[in-house]
Design a protein around this motif. Structure first.
Motif, short mmCIF file in Angstrom:
data_model
loop_
_atom_site.label_atom_id
_atom_site.label_comp_id
_atom_site.label_asym_id
_atom_site.label_seq_id
_atom_site.Cartn_x
_atom_site.Cartn_y
_atom_site.Cartn_z
N ASP A 166 -82.78 -6.49 29.79
CA ASP A 166 -82.99 -6.22 31.22
C ASP A 166 -84.39 -6.65 31.65
N LYS A 167 -85.36 -6.48 30.76
CA LYS A 167 -86.74 -6.84 31.10
C LYS A 167 -86.94 -8.36 31.26
N ILE A 168 -86.07 -9.15 30.61
CA ILE A 168 -86.23 -10.62 30.73
C ILE A 168 -85.14 -11.21 31.62
N GLY A 169 -84.49 -10.37 32.41
CA GLY A 169 -83.55 -10.85 33.41
C GLY A 169 -82.13 -11.08 32.91
N LYS A 170 -81.83 -10.67 31.68
CA LYS A 170 -80.47 -10.82 31.15
C LYS A 170 -79.69 -9.53 31.41
N THR A 171 -79.49 -9.25 32.71
CA THR A 171 -78.89 -7.98 33.11
C THR A 171 -77.45 -7.83 32.64
N ASP A 172 -76.66 -8.88 32.76
CA ASP A 172 -75.25 -8.80 32.34
C ASP A 172 -75.14 -8.51 30.84
N LYS A 173 -76.02 -9.16 30.06
CA LYS A 173 -76.04 -8.91 28.62
C LYS A 173 -76.42 -7.45 28.34
N ILE B 31 -75.93 -4.87 30.27
CA ILE B 31 -74.80 -4.00 30.64
C ILE B 31 -73.74 -4.02 29.53
N THR B 32 -73.44 -5.22 29.03
CA THR B 32 -72.44 -5.34 27.95
C THR B 32 -72.88 -4.54 26.73
N LEU B 33 -74.16 -4.64 26.37
CA LEU B 33 -74.68 -3.93 25.21
C LEU B 33 -74.57 -2.41 25.39
N LEU B 34 -74.91 -1.94 26.60
CA LEU B 34 -74.85 -0.49 26.84
C LEU B 34 -73.40 0.00 26.86
N MET B 35 -72.51 -0.83 27.35
CA MET B 35 -71.07 -0.49 27.29
C MET B 35 -70.63 -0.34 25.82
N ASN B 36 -71.11 -1.28 24.99
CA ASN B 36 -70.81 -1.20 23.56
C ASN B 36 -71.40 0.07 22.95
N GLY B 37 -72.60 0.44 23.43
CA GLY B 37 -73.24 1.66 22.96
C GLY B 37 -72.43 2.90 23.29
N ILE B 38 -71.84 2.92 24.48
CA ILE B 38 -70.99 4.05 24.89
C ILE B 38 -69.74 4.11 24.01
N LYS B 39 -69.15 2.95 23.74
CA LYS B 39 -67.98 2.93 22.85
C LYS B 39 -68.34 3.44 21.45
N LYS B 40 -69.53 3.06 21.00
CA LYS B 40 -69.98 3.44 19.66
C LYS B 40 -70.27 4.94 19.57
N ASN B 41 -70.90 5.47 20.61
CA ASN B 41 -71.23 6.90 20.62
C ASN B 41 -71.06 7.44 22.04
N PRO B 42 -69.85 7.85 22.40
CA PRO B 42 -69.58 8.29 23.78
C PRO B 42 -70.23 9.62 24.15
N PHE B 43 -70.90 10.27 23.20
CA PHE B 43 -71.50 11.57 23.48
C PHE B 43 -73.03 11.52 23.54
N ASP B 44 -73.58 10.31 23.57
CA ASP B 44 -75.04 10.14 23.66
C ASP B 44 -75.44 9.98 25.13
N PRO B 45 -76.13 10.96 25.71
CA PRO B 45 -76.47 10.87 27.14
C PRO B 45 -77.40 9.71 27.48
N ILE B 46 -78.28 9.34 26.53
CA ILE B 46 -79.29 8.31 26.81
C ILE B 46 -78.65 6.98 27.20
N VAL B 47 -77.57 6.59 26.52
CA VAL B 47 -76.94 5.29 26.80
C VAL B 47 -76.37 5.28 28.22
N TYR B 48 -75.73 6.39 28.63
CA TYR B 48 -75.23 6.50 30.01
C TYR B 48 -76.38 6.41 31.01
#
Length: 297
Positions: free
Chosen positions: A219-226, A228-245
């Motif tokens: 996100d800091k280097i302007g790769k916003t879509d990437k 978002i995809t990574l954070l979506m993967n993070g939610i799938k990996k651990n759906p109970f971690d508030p930080i990723v949301y």
């Protein structure tokens, strides 16, 4: 009285033969042998080794103490006693016994450094672990541990130097690149952090925390879509971690994508219902959407 070494060796042989088939029978043979040879450190050490291997650490501690009553300077018993205390999280006692040893060898240095880290003495851990690289070591673990200690101590350049030495010896590894990425990120060298995280992803690092840190860098280097995809993967990996949301919602808000932020906030309410920060973000999004709707009417 002279010990019948032949008979003692026979008892040990019988116990070793039984160990793979029936460790309880092996223990019984040793117990019987100890009635005849109660001061045999060979029998006692083998008994303690069996208990240790079966994770019966407190029983092992008792037997190692018996060895030290017979031979107060027995280094094998002292070292293993320290390891047993480590296994039951008695770190200060472990350190006491490690410090009784005069010899230095990689496993001792690593274990002692680990014990000090568990009582909050990272400075001492670093001091102990630094000389380990004067020995021939075939494991990546000490490099990773020392790099982590430097990182936790805010010494990010030293962390990177340690990881580069590890890379020279062991080649590209996902955990090396991940830690280098974290260190570069904390040094505000975002481009180098991105390169390392990208390498780590290619080398199959895929924890929720990794996705989160890589996403923040993207996100800091302007790769916003990437990101978002990574954070979506993070939610799938651990759906109970508030930080990723939180991080994903914040990216959507920062880019004025409130509809998508609302969808994620709704999902977070199901999986992490008691997060105050997520509740505040949810209220902020609802307020914005209601205000937008009233302005459009």
């Amino acid at each position: 009285m002279k010990v019948d070494q032949k008979k003692l060796n026979n008892i040990l042989w019988q116990a070793k033969m039984q160990l793979s088939k029936n460790w309880l029978e092996s223990k019984r043979i040793l117990q019987k042998g100890l009635k005849e040879f109660p001061r045999s450190t060979e029998l006692l050490l083998f008994m303690a080794e069996i208990y240790f291997s079966k994770k019966l650490y407190r029983k092992a501690v008792g037997v190692y103490h018996k060895v030290l009553k017979v031979e107060p300077k027995n280094e094998t018993a002292t070292f293993q006693l320290a390891n047993a205390f480590m296994a039951i999280s008695e770190y200060k006692l472990a350190i006491d016994y490690y410090n009784m040893l005069n010899a230095n060898f990689p496993e001792l240095l690593y274990n002692k450094a680990f014990a000090y880290s568990k009582i909050g003495r990272n400075d001492k851990s670093i001091e102990i672990l630094k000389p380990i690289f004067n020995y021939k070591i075939s494991s990546l673990l000490p490099y990773i541990f020392l790099a982590e200690l430097f990182f936790l101590d805010g010494k990010h350049d030293e962390s990177i130097n340690t990881l580069e030495k590890a890379e020279q010896k062991f080649g590209k590894r996902g955990n090396i690149s991940y830690l280098k990425g974290l260190a570069y990120f904390n040094l505000h060298n975002t481009l180098k952090a991105y390169i390392e995280f990208d390498t780590a992803e290619k080398l199959k690092i895929n924890s929720a925390n990794f996705y989160k840190n890589f996403a923040l860098t993207c996100d800091k280097i302007g790769k916003t879509d990437k990101a978002i995809t990574l954070l979506m993967n993070g939610i799938k990996k651990n759906p109970f971690d508030p930080i990723v949301y939180i991080e994903l919602i914040q990216i959507y808000i920062d880019h004025n994508r409130y509809g998508e932020a609302f969808s994620v906030a709704e999902l977070s309410k199901k999986n992490v219902p008691y997060s105050v920060t997520l509740s505040m973000l949810y209220d902020k999004i609802v307020l914005y959407l209601e205000d937008k709707k009233s302005r459009e009417e």
